[in-house]
Design a protein around this motif. Structure first.
Motif, PDB file in Angstrom:
ATOM      1  N   ASN A  98       0.815  -1.218   0.000  1.00 45.51           N
ATOM      2  CA  ASN A  98       0.000   0.000   0.000  1.00 45.51           C
ATOM      3  C   ASN A  98       0.853   1.275   0.000  1.00 45.51           C
ATOM      4  O   ASN A  98       0.317   2.379  -0.045  1.00 45.51           O
ATOM      5  CB  ASN A  98      -0.956   0.011   1.192  1.00 45.51           C
ATOM      6  CG  ASN A  98      -2.139  -0.921   0.985  1.00 45.51           C
ATOM      7  OD1 ASN A  98      -2.410  -1.345  -0.133  1.00 45.51           O
ATOM      8  ND2 ASN A  98      -2.838  -1.248   2.050  1.00 45.51           N
ATOM      9  N   SER A 100       2.068   2.845  -2.275  1.00 38.97           N
ATOM     10  CA  SER A 100       2.055   3.125  -3.713  1.00 38.97           C
ATOM     11  C   SER A 100       2.252   4.616  -3.951  1.00 38.97           C
ATOM     12  O   SER A 100       2.068   5.438  -3.048  1.00 38.97           O
ATOM     13  CB  SER A 100       0.719   2.694  -4.318  1.00 38.97           C
ATOM     14  OG  SER A 100      -0.346   3.466  -3.770  1.00 38.97           O
ATOM     15  N   TYR A 101       2.598   4.960  -5.192  1.00 36.29           N
ATOM     16  CA  TYR A 101       2.744   6.376  -5.540  1.00 36.29           C
ATOM     17  C   TYR A 101       1.426   7.102  -5.313  1.00 36.29           C
ATOM     18  O   TYR A 101       1.401   8.223  -4.781  1.00 36.29           O
ATOM     19  CB  TYR A 101       3.165   6.537  -6.999  1.00 36.29           C
ATOM     20  CG  TYR A 101       3.208   7.977  -7.441  1.00 36.29           C
ATOM     21  CD1 TYR A 101       4.318   8.768  -7.160  1.00 36.29           C
ATOM     22  CD2 TYR A 101       2.124   8.564  -8.108  1.00 36.29           C
ATOM     23  CE1 TYR A 101       4.353  10.108  -7.537  1.00 36.29           C
ATOM     24  CE2 TYR A 101       2.149   9.895  -8.480  1.00 36.29           C
ATOM     25  CZ  TYR A 101       3.269  10.667  -8.193  1.00 36.29           C
ATOM     26  OH  TYR A 101       3.288  11.991  -8.560  1.00 36.29           O
ATOM     27  N   GLU A 102       0.320   6.457  -5.685  1.00 38.62           N
ATOM     28  CA  GLU A 102      -0.995   7.084  -5.539  1.00 38.62           C
ATOM     29  C   GLU A 102      -1.292   7.413  -4.081  1.00 38.62           C
ATOM     30  O   GLU A 102      -1.725   8.533  -3.762  1.00 38.62           O
ATOM     31  CB  GLU A 102      -2.079   6.163  -6.099  1.00 38.62           C
ATOM     32  CG  GLU A 102      -3.483   6.734  -5.976  1.00 38.62           C
ATOM     33  CD  GLU A 102      -4.559   5.789  -6.494  1.00 38.62           C
ATOM     34  OE1 GLU A 102      -5.744   6.185  -6.505  1.00 38.62           O
ATOM     35  OE2 GLU A 102      -4.226   4.651  -6.884  1.00 38.62           O
ATOM     36  N   ASN A 103      -1.072   6.453  -3.182  1.00 32.19           N
ATOM     37  CA  ASN A 103      -1.365   6.684  -1.764  1.00 32.19           C
ATOM     38  C   ASN A 103      -0.443   7.727  -1.142  1.00 32.19           C
ATOM     39  O   ASN A 103      -0.880   8.586  -0.370  1.00 32.19           O
ATOM     40  CB  ASN A 103      -1.265   5.371  -0.987  1.00 32.19           C
ATOM     41  CG  ASN A 103      -2.423   4.433  -1.280  1.00 32.19           C
ATOM     42  OD1 ASN A 103      -3.486   4.866  -1.722  1.00 32.19           O
ATOM     43  ND2 ASN A 103      -2.218   3.147  -1.044  1.00 32.19           N
ATOM     44  N   ASN A 105       1.086  10.111  -2.734  1.00 33.73           N
ATOM     45  CA  ASN A 105       0.782  11.413  -3.326  1.00 33.73           C
ATOM     46  C   ASN A 105      -0.474  12.017  -2.697  1.00 33.73           C
ATOM     47  O   ASN A 105      -0.552  13.237  -2.482  1.00 33.73           O
ATOM     48  CB  ASN A 105       0.613  11.288  -4.837  1.00 33.73           C
ATOM     49  CG  ASN A 105       0.834  12.614  -5.547  1.00 33.73           C
ATOM     50  OD1 ASN A 105       1.787  13.331  -5.257  1.00 33.73           O
ATOM     51  ND2 ASN A 105      -0.044  12.947  -6.476  1.00 33.73           N
ATOM     52  N   LYS A 106      -1.461  11.171  -2.378  1.00 28.36           N
ATOM     53  CA  LYS A 106      -2.659  11.663  -1.702  1.00 28.36           C
ATOM     54  C   LYS A 106      -2.292  12.211  -0.325  1.00 28.36           C
ATOM     55  O   LYS A 106      -2.816  13.256   0.097  1.00 28.36           O
ATOM     56  CB  LYS A 106      -3.688  10.537  -1.562  1.00 28.36           C
ATOM     57  CG  LYS A 106      -4.427  10.195  -2.846  1.00 28.36           C
ATOM     58  CD  LYS A 106      -5.456   9.103  -2.589  1.00 28.36           C
ATOM     59  CE  LYS A 106      -6.230   8.757  -3.875  1.00 28.36           C
ATOM     60  NZ  LYS A 106      -7.210   7.677  -3.630  1.00 28.36           N
ATOM     61  N   GLN A 109      -0.596  15.573  -0.851  1.00 30.67           N
ATOM     62  CA  GLN A 109      -1.551  16.624  -1.214  1.00 30.67           C
ATOM     63  C   GLN A 109      -2.355  17.082  -0.008  1.00 30.67           C
ATOM     64  O   GLN A 109      -2.608  18.282   0.170  1.00 30.67           O
ATOM     65  CB  GLN A 109      -2.474  16.112  -2.324  1.00 30.67           C
ATOM     66  CG  GLN A 109      -1.765  15.917  -3.653  1.00 30.67           C
ATOM     67  CD  GLN A 109      -2.607  15.184  -4.679  1.00 30.67           C
ATOM     68  OE1 GLN A 109      -3.565  14.466  -4.321  1.00 30.67           O
ATOM     69  NE2 GLN A 109      -2.281  15.323  -5.956  1.00 30.67           N
TER      70      GLN A 109
END
Length: 239
Positions: A98, A100-103, A105-106, A109
């Protein structure tokens, strides 16, 4: 010799000495951890195990914080009583896949949008051993968010002295009468010594030969395995 570790743990628990098992394990719930240990012969109570998740949940509730979690799916049940709507802080543990780049990055942000960004890390270890190989721990991901957001994370877990002090207080003893036995030169030994405890390093697990000449952490002693550590502790008790 380590295969007989469960026998030595039983001997230690059978003595009059209070025992706590401090861990930065955040990939599963404390209940599941106890069940897993029980299946391989280690009979422990949930109250004897000290992971960071119960501690961070208390902090979140006390400070009215709602976390964006980067943790494993298996550990989420221990956060069931925590409000996670409209997050106003970030909590990261050992999230394994988990991370991950997505997590990440969220999380970045969210922190950048907050007037007073709050980042918690459940431990700050660099790596640990899994499946016979060294793998990244939460520390490197914590550092990435710190750097990107220009903030400092609040660490809940080893090697923070407050984490060790909580375990010591739970046993009703003083730090100077307690010894930490572990394989992590910084997370276990350094953290324990900074809290006023003694630290003995086991030459197994995360241990590396260069630990014996670490530039900043000097263990109070070394043992080859858990069995030797327990023998020394029990021998000291009888003196």
């Amino acid at each position: 010799m380590e295969q007989y570790g469960k026998i030595y743990i039983r001997q230690l628990k059978a003595s009059s000495l209070p025992v706590r098992f401090c861990t930065n394990e955040t990939t599963t719930t404390r209940k599941c951890l106890v069940e897993k240990l029980s299946k391989v012969g280690f009979e422990l109570k949930e109250t004897e195990i000290f992971p960071p998740i119960p501690a961070i949940c208390k902090i979140l509730q006390q400070r009215n914080l709602r976390p964006y979690l980067i943790v494993t799916d298996d550990s989420r049940p221990d956060f069931a009583g925590i409000d996670q709507t409209n997050p106003n802080c970030v909590v990261i543990g050992d999230a394994e896949s988990n991370f991950s780049y997505e997590n990440l990055n969220k999380a970045f942000q969210l922190l950048m949008c907050l007037e007073k960004p709050v980042l918690f890390s459940l431990g700050k270890g660099k790596y640990y051993k899994h499946g016979g190989k060294l793998v990244l721990d939460a520390g490197p991901f914590m550092k990435a968010l710190e750097f990107a957001c220009d903030i400092q994370a609040e660490v809940v877990g080893k090697p923070e002295p407050a984490f060790f002090n909580t375990a010591v207080q739970d046993m009703g003893i003083s730090a100077d009468t307690c010894v930490m036995v572990g394989d992590d030169i910084v997370g276990d030994i350094g953290g324990a010594q900074n809290s006023g405890m003694r630290g003995v390093q086991v030459r197994t697990g995360k241990y590396r030969p260069e630990d014996e000449n670490h530039p900043t952490v000097k263990p109070d002693g070394f043992v080859d395995n858990l069995a030797q550590a327990v023998d020394l502790i029990l021998a000291g008790q009888s003196k």
